[in-house]
Design a protein around this motif. Structure first.
Motif, PDB file in Angstrom:
ATOM      1  N   GLY A  47      -2.951   1.553 -16.235  1.00 36.96           N
ATOM      2  CA  GLY A  47      -2.332   0.316 -15.780  1.00 36.96           C
ATOM      3  C   GLY A  47      -3.362  -0.768 -15.538  1.00 36.96           C
ATOM      4  O   GLY A  47      -4.520  -0.640 -15.939  1.00 36.96           O
ATOM      5  N   TYR A  48      -2.919  -1.808 -14.867  1.00 33.12           N
ATOM      6  CA  TYR A  48      -3.802  -2.943 -14.620  1.00 33.12           C
ATOM      7  C   TYR A  48      -4.377  -2.870 -13.225  1.00 33.12           C
ATOM      8  O   TYR A  48      -3.660  -2.601 -12.261  1.00 33.12           O
ATOM      9  N   THR A  49      -5.669  -3.115 -13.110  1.00 33.97           N
ATOM     10  CA  THR A  49      -6.292  -3.101 -11.796  1.00 33.97           C
ATOM     11  C   THR A  49      -6.930  -4.453 -11.541  1.00 33.97           C
ATOM     12  O   THR A  49      -7.507  -5.065 -12.436  1.00 33.97           O
ATOM     13  N   LEU A  50      -6.778  -4.900 -10.317  1.00 38.05           N
ATOM     14  CA  LEU A  50      -7.338  -6.191  -9.932  1.00 38.05           C
ATOM     15  C   LEU A  50      -8.159  -5.975  -8.670  1.00 38.05           C
ATOM     16  O   LEU A  50      -7.706  -5.289  -7.747  1.00 38.05           O
ATOM     17  N   ALA A  51      -9.384  -6.523  -8.655  1.00 36.34           N
ATOM     18  CA  ALA A  51     -10.234  -6.409  -7.464  1.00 36.34           C
ATOM     19  C   ALA A  51     -10.496  -7.805  -6.944  1.00 36.34           C
ATOM     20  O   ALA A  51     -10.849  -8.707  -7.706  1.00 36.34           O
ATOM     21  N   LEU A  52     -10.297  -7.993  -5.652  1.00 36.27           N
ATOM     22  CA  LEU A  52     -10.422  -9.330  -5.057  1.00 36.27           C
ATOM     23  C   LEU A  52     -11.235  -9.259  -3.782  1.00 36.27           C
ATOM     24  O   LEU A  52     -11.130  -8.307  -3.028  1.00 36.27           O
ATOM     25  N   ASP A  53     -12.011 -10.296  -3.530  1.00 36.14           N
ATOM     26  CA  ASP A  53     -12.733 -10.408  -2.260  1.00 36.14           C
ATOM     27  C   ASP A  53     -11.972 -11.365  -1.352  1.00 36.14           C
ATOM     28  O   ASP A  53     -11.595 -12.444  -1.793  1.00 36.14           O
ATOM     29  N   PHE A  54     -11.776 -10.996  -0.106  1.00 36.12           N
ATOM     30  CA  PHE A  54     -11.193 -11.937   0.857  1.00 36.12           C
ATOM     31  C   PHE A  54     -12.026 -11.959   2.117  1.00 36.12           C
ATOM     32  O   PHE A  54     -12.348 -10.902   2.666  1.00 36.12           O
ATOM     33  N   LYS A  55     -12.320 -13.143   2.568  1.00 37.31           N
ATOM     34  CA  LYS A  55     -13.016 -13.272   3.840  1.00 37.31           C
ATOM     35  C   LYS A  55     -12.078 -12.828   4.962  1.00 37.31           C
ATOM     36  O   LYS A  55     -10.889 -13.109   4.913  1.00 37.31           O
ATOM     37  N   VAL A  56     -12.637 -12.120   5.943  1.00 36.01           N
ATOM     38  CA  VAL A  56     -11.792 -11.687   7.058  1.00 36.01           C
ATOM     39  C   VAL A  56     -11.477 -12.897   7.934  1.00 36.01           C
ATOM     40  O   VAL A  56     -12.383 -13.588   8.409  1.00 36.01           O
ATOM     41  N   ASN A  57     -10.181 -13.192   8.081  1.00 38.64           N
ATOM     42  CA  ASN A  57      -9.760 -14.255   9.005  1.00 38.64           C
ATOM     43  C   ASN A  57      -8.381 -13.913   9.556  1.00 38.64           C
ATOM     44  O   ASN A  57      -7.811 -12.862   9.221  1.00 38.64           O
ATOM     45  N   SER A  58      -7.850 -14.774  10.349  1.00 35.94           N
ATOM     46  CA  SER A  58      -6.609 -14.442  11.056  1.00 35.94           C
ATOM     47  C   SER A  58      -5.414 -14.284  10.111  1.00 35.94           C
ATOM     48  O   SER A  58      -4.451 -13.613  10.424  1.00 35.94           O
ATOM     49  N   LYS A  59      -5.495 -14.922   8.928  1.00 32.31           N
ATOM     50  CA  LYS A  59      -4.353 -14.873   8.013  1.00 32.31           C
ATOM     51  C   LYS A  59      -4.382 -13.641   7.091  1.00 32.31           C
ATOM     52  O   LYS A  59      -3.413 -13.357   6.402  1.00 32.31           O
ATOM     53  N   LEU A  60      -5.523 -12.956   7.106  1.00 31.40           N
ATOM     54  CA  LEU A  60      -5.724 -11.924   6.088  1.00 31.40           C
ATOM     55  C   LEU A  60      -4.771 -10.742   6.226  1.00 31.40           C
ATOM     56  O   LEU A  60      -4.231 -10.243   5.241  1.00 31.40           O
ATOM     57  N   LYS A  61      -4.578 -10.295   7.441  1.00 27.60           N
ATOM     58  CA  LYS A  61      -3.745  -9.121   7.679  1.00 27.60           C
ATOM     59  C   LYS A  61      -2.360  -9.296   7.038  1.00 27.60           C
ATOM     60  O   LYS A  61      -1.837  -8.385   6.396  1.00 27.60           O
ATOM     61  N   LYS A  62      -1.825 -10.513   7.199  1.00 28.94           N
ATOM     62  CA  LYS A  62      -0.492 -10.780   6.669  1.00 28.94           C
ATOM     63  C   LYS A  62      -0.504 -10.768   5.136  1.00 28.94           C
ATOM     64  O   LYS A  62       0.396 -10.210   4.499  1.00 28.94           O
ATOM     65  N   LEU A  63      -1.561 -11.344   4.557  1.00 33.56           N
ATOM     66  CA  LEU A  63      -1.663 -11.360   3.095  1.00 33.56           C
ATOM     67  C   LEU A  63      -1.750  -9.931   2.548  1.00 33.56           C
ATOM     68  O   LEU A  63      -1.080  -9.583   1.576  1.00 33.56           O
ATOM     69  N   VAL A  64      -2.589  -9.113   3.206  1.00 40.71           N
ATOM     70  CA  VAL A  64      -2.737  -7.727   2.751  1.00 40.71           C
ATOM     71  C   VAL A  64      -1.392  -7.008   2.815  1.00 40.71           C
ATOM     72  O   VAL A  64      -1.017  -6.269   1.898  1.00 40.71           O
ATOM     73  N   GLU A  65      -0.654  -7.278   3.859  1.00 41.83           N
ATOM     74  CA  GLU A  65       0.665  -6.657   4.013  1.00 41.83           C
ATOM     75  C   GLU A  65       1.583  -7.044   2.853  1.00 41.83           C
ATOM     76  O   GLU A  65       2.249  -6.200   2.258  1.00 41.83           O
ATOM     77  N   GLN A  66       1.566  -8.344   2.526  1.00 41.18           N
ATOM     78  CA  GLN A  66       2.400  -8.824   1.416  1.00 41.18           C
ATOM     79  C   GLN A  66       1.984  -8.175   0.100  1.00 41.18           C
ATOM     80  O   GLN A  66       2.828  -7.731  -0.674  1.00 41.18           O
ATOM     81  N   LEU A  67       0.670  -8.129  -0.122  1.00 38.42           N
ATOM     82  CA  LEU A  67       0.165  -7.546  -1.369  1.00 38.42           C
ATOM     83  C   LEU A  67       0.505  -6.058  -1.431  1.00 38.42           C
ATOM     84  O   LEU A  67       0.930  -5.538  -2.461  1.00 38.42           O
ATOM     85  N   ASP A  68       0.296  -5.363  -0.292  1.00 36.15           N
ATOM     86  CA  ASP A  68       0.625  -3.934  -0.229  1.00 36.15           C
ATOM     87  C   ASP A  68       2.082  -3.699  -0.632  1.00 36.15           C
ATOM     88  O   ASP A  68       2.389  -2.762  -1.372  1.00 36.15           O
ATOM     89  N   ASN A  69       2.968  -4.563  -0.130  1.00 33.99           N
ATOM     90  CA  ASN A  69       4.388  -4.385  -0.436  1.00 33.99           C
ATOM     91  C   ASN A  69       4.655  -4.516  -1.933  1.00 33.99           C
ATOM     92  O   ASN A  69       5.454  -3.769  -2.490  1.00 33.99           O
ATOM     93  N   ILE A  70       3.969  -5.464  -2.570  1.00 32.49           N
ATOM     94  CA  ILE A  70       4.163  -5.629  -4.024  1.00 32.49           C
ATOM     95  C   ILE A  70       3.644  -4.401  -4.759  1.00 32.49           C
ATOM     96  O   ILE A  70       4.290  -3.857  -5.641  1.00 32.49           O
TER      97      ILE A  70
END
Lengths: 438, 241
Positions: free
Chosen positions: A371-394
């Motif tokens: 399949g397709y794999t994507l690797a991304l860097d994200f700076k740790v900040n207050s909004k990150l947890k929510k983004l990770v949650e959204q991405l995890d759900n997808i």
């Protein structure tokens, strides 16, 4: 002054930081003592995994297990201790016409770490994971016994350990195969893709190439979503090379290596600077298609060129989010992921897309699946947890999984795929986190 | 090359540095009290540099049979033998600890050094590199047993350098300061004052090539110790160093 082995430890993402016991020994007898005298032990190589995988209550650092044992120059088989770095291996073998079969995007990881993570590279579709080329390794189990694991002996432990994130024991030494190369250079073609459809088509067309990978601008929206540059490569033969390289095809000139001197202040990396960086990177290549010869270091390890580049993300650190989505629904899933990131405004400085080939069903703990794999860097900040949650759900919706080597905050139902590793002795913070979330 | 104290990470890093720089030795003699660890290093340099070596057991706490060293001959001696032991707070009145520190760092080591120095003298060539310590620059309450043994060793190297000068043998004294090695693992060292073995090896190799007499691994230690040496005794004795 009495020794105190409790210290601040963190991996490459500088997140999380923990205060735990960390010790290093080079005698097997002392390692055995360490294992027998502690509960919750985890091995750590060069700390180049991103998250909390190699952190634990009692960390055994393999950095003193840094010796080579043998090199069969005729057949390209090398044996070394587990703390030897891939860069150490390459230093000896490239000059002799050998290269690693599988290498991740940094050469500063240990051989033990490569096995425990069962790392993959730009050639997963053609040559699989690191474990494919491991002949055997010595493992210290929970009772301090040293067993040799291969496909023939202790096969069960062998397969549980590759990709097993150190939860089956401490890898002490390893023997693995190398591939023949004719030069230290890569024949590269880089091709620009306007959008997701085009890059997926390019990946399919490039299946016969040994190495393929794409850099992707993850902040594009609408019709530009998936704007990227595909880089495909082959080890160059000496006769193909331009004269300047062909004279000594296996030796590279020493390069200046800059170091990031301090942690960058938090404001340096933001959505705007990432957007500008991505634009410049995309525009740098003016032609649709460029063919060139580049040395293996530039091709495989572009980031190793700058020492301590992780400090660019500031003191709060960063995470790397790498997921895989099965091929059938890959396009749809990727589109959703990229839309979510673009809308979040949480840009990734470096986003890498890759098509995985078929997995090895025996290496059941390894991360890659077709399949397709994507690797991304994200700076740790207050909004990150929510983004990770959204991405995890997808990722979950499409039946994908998360790469444990880089994980530090994904949900447990995506990260609990390891099998046959139950041991109360070898426990990482990551494993504890995953189990407790269940 | 002859290496005394071959399990030392600095010694191993120095051997690798020299080989990386393209130096070739007929054989490297690795003296050690720990055969297993040293044999691993011997195999390592064989794999990495195709360099032949021989592991020779040497335990300074035991009777030494010099006849075993008769065939050992080289133009370079690197001595990294050392033992930190317990500091004065824990180990001052422990005689075993005191004896071990003095024996390994000085009294039992010097006859071995002399044995090889004599060979160098008769060949009228070569370099002897000795790892002493900044702890030998002035006795401080925290570790003066170790410091005094290293002070004696520093004085020995200085005298040896003087004695061998017109015999065409060079002696280099290295004062490492804090180093990130087995000896100091788990100690709360200031990273700015602490050198990594590889870094130390590069400095030592450079000093060896330039035929320096005394070298600190990190220049800052030269300054720190100059200050410490020059504090008047009536003040110094009141300090908690």
């Amino acid at each position: 002054m009495k020794p105190n082995f409790i210290q601040k430890v963190t991996n490459w993402g500088n997140f999380p930081v923990v205060e735990k016991e960390m010790k290093s020994e080079d005698s097997f007898k002392k390692i055995k003592e360490f294992v027998l005298n502690h509960n919750e032990v985890i091995a750590r190589g060069n700390g180049r995994c991103y998250g909390d995988a190699s952190l634990g209550e009692h960390i055994f650092s393999t950095k003193k297990l840094n010796k080579f044992i043998s090199f069969d120059r005729l057949n390209g088989i090398i044996e070394c201790e587990s703390g030897v770095l891939l860069s150490d291996v390459l230093e000896i073998t490239v000059q002799q016409g050998y290269f690693l079969y599988v290498t991740p995007g940094t050469k500063f990881i240990s051989v033990g770490g490569a096995i425990a993570s069962d790392v993959h590279g730009k050639n997963h579709h053609s040559e699989g994971c690191f474990s494919e080329y491991v002949i055997e390794f010595k493992l210290m189990t929970e009772n301090g016994e040293i067993i040799t694991c291969s496909r023939e002996s202790n096969a069960e432990k062998f397969w549980a350990t590759v990709g097993g994130m150190g939860l089956t024991g401490i890898i002490l030494t390893a023997k693995f195969k190398l591939k023949n190369i004719d030069s230290a250079y890569i024949r590269q073609e880089s091709i620009k893709a306007e959008n997701l459809d085009e890059i997926f088509r390019l990946f399919d067309e490039s299946e016969s190439w040994t190495y393929t990978v794409a850099w992707i601008d993850c902040l594009q929206k609408g019709k530009n979503i998936g704007r990227s540059i595909l880089m495909r490569g082959e080890h160059a033969f000496q006769h193909e090379l331009p004269q300047s390289m062909a004279n000594s095809p296996l030796r590279l000139k020493k390069k200046f290596q800059p170091t990031v001197p301090f942690y960058f202040p938090g404001f340096v990396l933001n959505a705007l600077t990432v957007k500008i960086f991505n634009l410049l990177y995309y525009k740098k290549q003016s032609k649709k298609e460029v063919k060139s010869f580049i040395d293996y270091e530039t091709y495989f390890y572009p980031l190793d060129f700058v020492n301590d580049w992780n400090k660019i993300y500031g003191k709060s650190g960063f995470i790397q989010y790498q997921m895989v989505i099965p091929k059938e629904s890959g396009k749809e899933g990727m589109k959703k992921i990229l839309e979510t990131i673009a809308n979040s405004g949480n840009g990734s400085f470096l986003a890498v897309l890759k098509l995985f080939g078929k997995d090895n069903p025996q290496a059941y703990n390894s991360f890659p699946m077709e399949g397709y794999t994507l690797a991304l860097d994200f700076k740790v900040n207050s909004k990150l947890k929510k983004l990770v949650e959204q991405l995890d759900n997808i990722v979950q919706e499409f039946g994908g999984r998360i790469y444990l080597t880089k994980d530090s905050m994904s949900k447990s139902s995506l990260t609990n795929y390891l099998k046959n590793i139950q041991s109360p002795k070898f426990v990482s913070l990551q494993h504890k986190r995953i189990i407790n979330n269940n | 090359m002859i290496v005394l104290g071959s399990t030392s990470e600095v010694a191993q890093a120095f051997v690798e540095k020299a080989l990386q720089e393209g130096e070739k030795y007929e054989k490297i003699y690795l003296f050690t009290s720990s055969r297993e660890t040293t044999e691993r290093f011997a195999r390592h340099i064989d794999v990495k540099f195709l360099q032949q070596s021989e592991v020779i057991e040497l335990d300074l706490m035991k009777e030494i049979d010099y006849t075993r060293f008769e065939n050992v001959s080289s133009n370079l001696l690197f001595c990294a033998t050392g033992y930190l032991g317990d500091g004065t707070e824990e180990g001052l009145y422990d005689n075993k600890n005191t004896e071990r520190i003095i024996n390994i760092n000085y009294s039992k080591l010097v006859p071995v050094m002399n044995y090889f120095a004599q060979k160098f003298e008769s060949r009228r060539s070569g370099t002897i590199i000795g790892l002493s310590s900044v702890a030998g620059d002035r006795g401080r309450q925290s570790n003066f047993i170790y410091g005094s043994a290293k002070a004696a060793f520093t004085a020995y190297l200085s005298g040896l350098r003087n004695y061998l000068f017109d015999k065409k043998v060079h002696v280099l004294t290295i004062k490492p300061g804090f180093m990130e090695t087995k000896m100091t693992e788990g100690l709360p060292l200031n990273p700015k004052l602490t050198a990594k073995p590889k870094q130390a090896a590069a400095v030592i190799y450079n000093a060896y090539k330039k035929q320096k007499n005394v070298a600190y691994v990190l220049p800052i230690w030269g300054i720190i110790m100059m200050i410490i040496r020059n504090i008047p005794e009536f003040i110094f004795k009141k300090l908690k160093l």
